[in-house]
Every structure is written in structure tokens, then in C-alpha cells.
Design an enzyme around this catalytic site. Structure first.
Site, PDB file in Angstrom:
ATOM      1  N   CYS A 298      22.953  58.171   6.297  1.00 36.36           N
ATOM      2  CA  CYS A 298      22.270  57.039   5.660  1.00 36.36           C
ATOM      3  C   CYS A 298      20.785  57.159   5.986  1.00 36.36           C
ATOM      4  O   CYS A 298      20.303  58.236   6.351  1.00 36.36           O
ATOM      5  CB  CYS A 298      22.879  55.700   6.087  1.00 36.36           C
ATOM      6  SG  CYS A 298      22.722  55.295   7.837  1.00 36.36           S
TER       7      CYS A 298
ATOM      8  N   ASN B 219      20.499  55.650  10.239  1.00 37.10           N
ATOM      9  CA  ASN B 219      21.587  56.034  11.156  1.00 37.10           C
ATOM     10  C   ASN B 219      21.851  54.960  12.222  1.00 37.10           C
ATOM     11  O   ASN B 219      22.229  55.267  13.353  1.00 37.10           O
ATOM     12  CB  ASN B 219      21.329  57.399  11.821  1.00 37.10           C
ATOM     13  CG  ASN B 219      22.551  58.011  12.506  1.00 37.10           C
ATOM     14  OD1 ASN B 219      22.432  58.716  13.492  1.00 37.10           O
ATOM     15  ND2 ASN B 219      23.732  57.743  12.013  1.00 37.10           N
TER      16      ASN B 219
ATOM     17  N   CYS C 298      23.060  51.563  10.764  1.00 40.80           N
ATOM     18  CA  CYS C 298      23.934  50.565  10.123  1.00 40.80           C
ATOM     19  C   CYS C 298      25.144  51.203   9.443  1.00 40.80           C
ATOM     20  O   CYS C 298      26.269  51.118   9.943  1.00 40.80           O
ATOM     21  CB  CYS C 298      23.159  49.744   9.090  1.00 40.80           C
ATOM     22  SG  CYS C 298      21.779  48.814   9.770  1.00 40.80           S
ATOM     23  N   ARG C 299      24.926  51.847   8.286  1.00 40.44           N
ATOM     24  CA  ARG C 299      26.055  52.281   7.460  1.00 40.44           C
ATOM     25  C   ARG C 299      26.747  53.547   7.971  1.00 40.44           C
ATOM     26  O   ARG C 299      27.980  53.576   8.093  1.00 40.44           O
ATOM     27  CB  ARG C 299      25.593  52.515   6.010  1.00 40.44           C
ATOM     28  CG  ARG C 299      25.164  51.240   5.316  1.00 40.44           C
ATOM     29  CD  ARG C 299      24.393  51.545   4.051  1.00 40.44           C
ATOM     30  NE  ARG C 299      23.116  52.198   4.361  1.00 40.44           N
ATOM     31  CZ  ARG C 299      22.278  52.680   3.455  1.00 40.44           C
ATOM     32  NH1 ARG C 299      22.599  52.593   2.175  1.00 40.44           N
ATOM     33  NH2 ARG C 299      21.147  53.238   3.823  1.00 40.44           N
ATOM     34  N   SER C 300      25.972  54.612   8.234  1.00 43.86           N
ATOM     35  CA  SER C 300      26.650  55.878   8.600  1.00 43.86           C
ATOM     36  C   SER C 300      27.325  55.804   9.968  1.00 43.86           C
ATOM     37  O   SER C 300      28.412  56.380  10.129  1.00 43.86           O
ATOM     38  CB  SER C 300      25.716  57.087   8.477  1.00 43.86           C
ATOM     39  OG  SER C 300      24.616  57.009   9.343  1.00 43.86           O
TER      40      SER C 300
ATOM     41  N   ASP D 113      22.659  48.479   1.488  1.00 45.86           N
ATOM     42  CA  ASP D 113      22.106  48.612   2.836  1.00 45.86           C
ATOM     43  C   ASP D 113      22.057  47.257   3.536  1.00 45.86           C
ATOM     44  O   ASP D 113      21.275  46.380   3.161  1.00 45.86           O
ATOM     45  CB  ASP D 113      20.701  49.212   2.752  1.00 45.86           C
ATOM     46  CG  ASP D 113      20.228  49.700   4.119  1.00 45.86           C
ATOM     47  OD1 ASP D 113      20.761  49.208   5.136  1.00 45.86           O
ATOM     48  OD2 ASP D 113      19.344  50.563   4.159  1.00 45.86           O
TER      49      ASP D 113
HETATM   50  P1  4NP Z   1      20.997  52.306   7.519  1.00 48.99           P
HETATM   51  O1  4NP Z   1      20.066  51.009   7.408  1.00 48.99           O
HETATM   52  O2  4NP Z   1      20.356  53.387   6.665  1.00 48.99           O
HETATM   53  O3  4NP Z   1      22.305  51.880   6.957  1.00 48.99           O
HETATM   54  O4  4NP Z   1      21.042  52.659   8.983  1.00 48.99           O
HETATM   55  C1  4NP Z   1      18.695  51.016   7.688  1.00 48.99           C
HETATM   56  C2  4NP Z   1      18.275  51.032   8.986  1.00 48.99           C
HETATM   57  C3  4NP Z   1      16.909  50.997   9.274  1.00 48.99           C
HETATM   58  C4  4NP Z   1      15.993  50.962   8.235  1.00 48.99           C
HETATM   59  C5  4NP Z   1      16.427  50.953   6.930  1.00 48.99           C
HETATM   60  C6  4NP Z   1      17.786  50.994   6.652  1.00 48.99           C
HETATM   61  N1  4NP Z   1      14.598  50.909   8.511  1.00 48.99           N
HETATM   62  O5  4NP Z   1      13.818  50.813   7.560  1.00 48.99           O
HETATM   63  O6  4NP Z   1      14.213  50.957   9.692  1.00 48.99           O
END
Ligand code: 4NP
Length: 158
Positions: free
Chosen positions: A8, A11, A13-15, A127
Site C-alpha cells: 500500500c 505500509n 494501514c491496509r497492507s 484508504d
Molecule cells: P496505507 O495508508 O497506505 O493504507 O498505509 C496511508 C498511510 C499513511 C499515509 C497515507 C496512507 N500518509 O500519507 O502518511
């Protein structure tokens, strides 16, 4: 042995949710010795950080462990060491391909998580970092992980 990498953006939240849920499924179904799992982000903002509180709460609620899991970034080597690179959204997939060296045959099959759930009719796992809705992600992750295991079983027997 087959190796799966979920990818994702951050790294956190989702993955990592998919990594922990898929590992849990593999243990439950007795596939841990044949399939391994990891996750990575296309961005570098959260390197070395544990999963987001929202992901941890959901995993805790479902009795799924995530100890020792820390954010890392995708790298070129991943295309050769993993069999499946499963991207949580379309942008992640585009970004992942930037790490693929030109004119080198990769080992990994790269596809989107939602390709596992075509009947849902949408392209991306939303997300939760922005929406705050970790429950909807968990529901997709749970359903998609079952499909992924079916796909790998089929690949192993073909
Ligand atoms: P993820 O979510 O891709 O599912 O881990 C996010 C985590 C952090 C950020 C964006 C999406 N960020 O912009 O810091």
C-alpha cells in the site's frame, strides 16, 4: 514455497492488515509451511513504524497477531524474491512498477487486491488513513485473503 507481498502507500494501514490477516488464515488452514507473507509501502514516511492504531484495534478485535511488524519500503529485490505482489490500490500498482528494473524478467505476478473480488465492482481498497473507516477495509481484506489462498492453491496444483 510461495511468497506473497502486500503493498500500500504507507505500509501502516491496509497492507499490514492484509499481511496479518493472511498469515492468520494460513496458520488456521495449515498452509504456513508452504506460503509466506510480508508487506511494504511505496512511500517512506513511516519506515520502522508499527501498524496504525486503527489497524491494530481491528486486528486485536479479531484476535489476529501483528507483533514485530514494522513498515518498510518496496525495493527492486521484491520483484525477484516474491511470487505475488498484491497492490491495495491502482496508484500503488503504478508506483510499484517504478521499482521494476527495465529489461529484466521479474518473478513476481503483480496485481491489485480488488482483482480478487471482481464482483464488488470497484478497483481499489479505500484508504482508511483518510476515511478512518478501518472496518470496511477489514471486511474486504478478510474476503480477499480467502480468494488469494484459493488462487495460490490452484497455482500450486497446476
Ligand atoms: P496505507 O495508508 O497506505 O493504507 O498505509 C496511508 C498511510 C499513511 C499515509 C497515507 C496512507 N500518509 O500519507 O502518511
Amino acid at each position: 514455497m510461495k511468497k506473497v507481498l502486500f503493498v500500500c502507500l504507507g505500509n501502516i494501514c491496509r497492507s499490514p492488515m492484509a499481511e496479518a490477516a493472511f498469515r492468520h488464515l494460513l496458520e488456521r488452514e495449515g498452509w504456513s509451511d508452504k506460503i509466506t507473507v510480508d508487506s511494504a509501502g511505496t512511500g517512506d514516511w513511516h519506515l520502522g513504524k508499527p501498524p496504525h492504531e486503527g489497524t491494530r484495534k481491528l486486528l486485536d478485535h479479531h484476535g489476529i497477531g501483528y507483533s514485530g511488524m514494522l513498515a518498510r519500503q518496496v525495493c527492486e529485490r521484491d520483484f525477484f524474491s516474491f511470487d505475488y505482489i498484491v497492490c491495495m490500490d491502482s496508484q500503488n500498482q503504478l508506483d510499484v512498477m517504478k521499482w521494476l528494473p527495465k529489461q529484466i524478467t521479474k518473478k513476481a505476478e503483480v496485481f491489485k487486491f480488488m482483482d480478487l473480488l471482481p464482483e464488488r465492482g470497484f478497483a481499489d481498497v479505500p484508504d482508511p488513513y483518510y476515511s478512518g473507516n478501518f472496518e470496511e477495509v477489514y471486511e474486504l481484506v478478510e474476503a480477499g485473503c480467502l480468494r488469494l489462498l484459493e488462487k495460490i492453491k490452484a497455482d500450486l496444483s497446476s
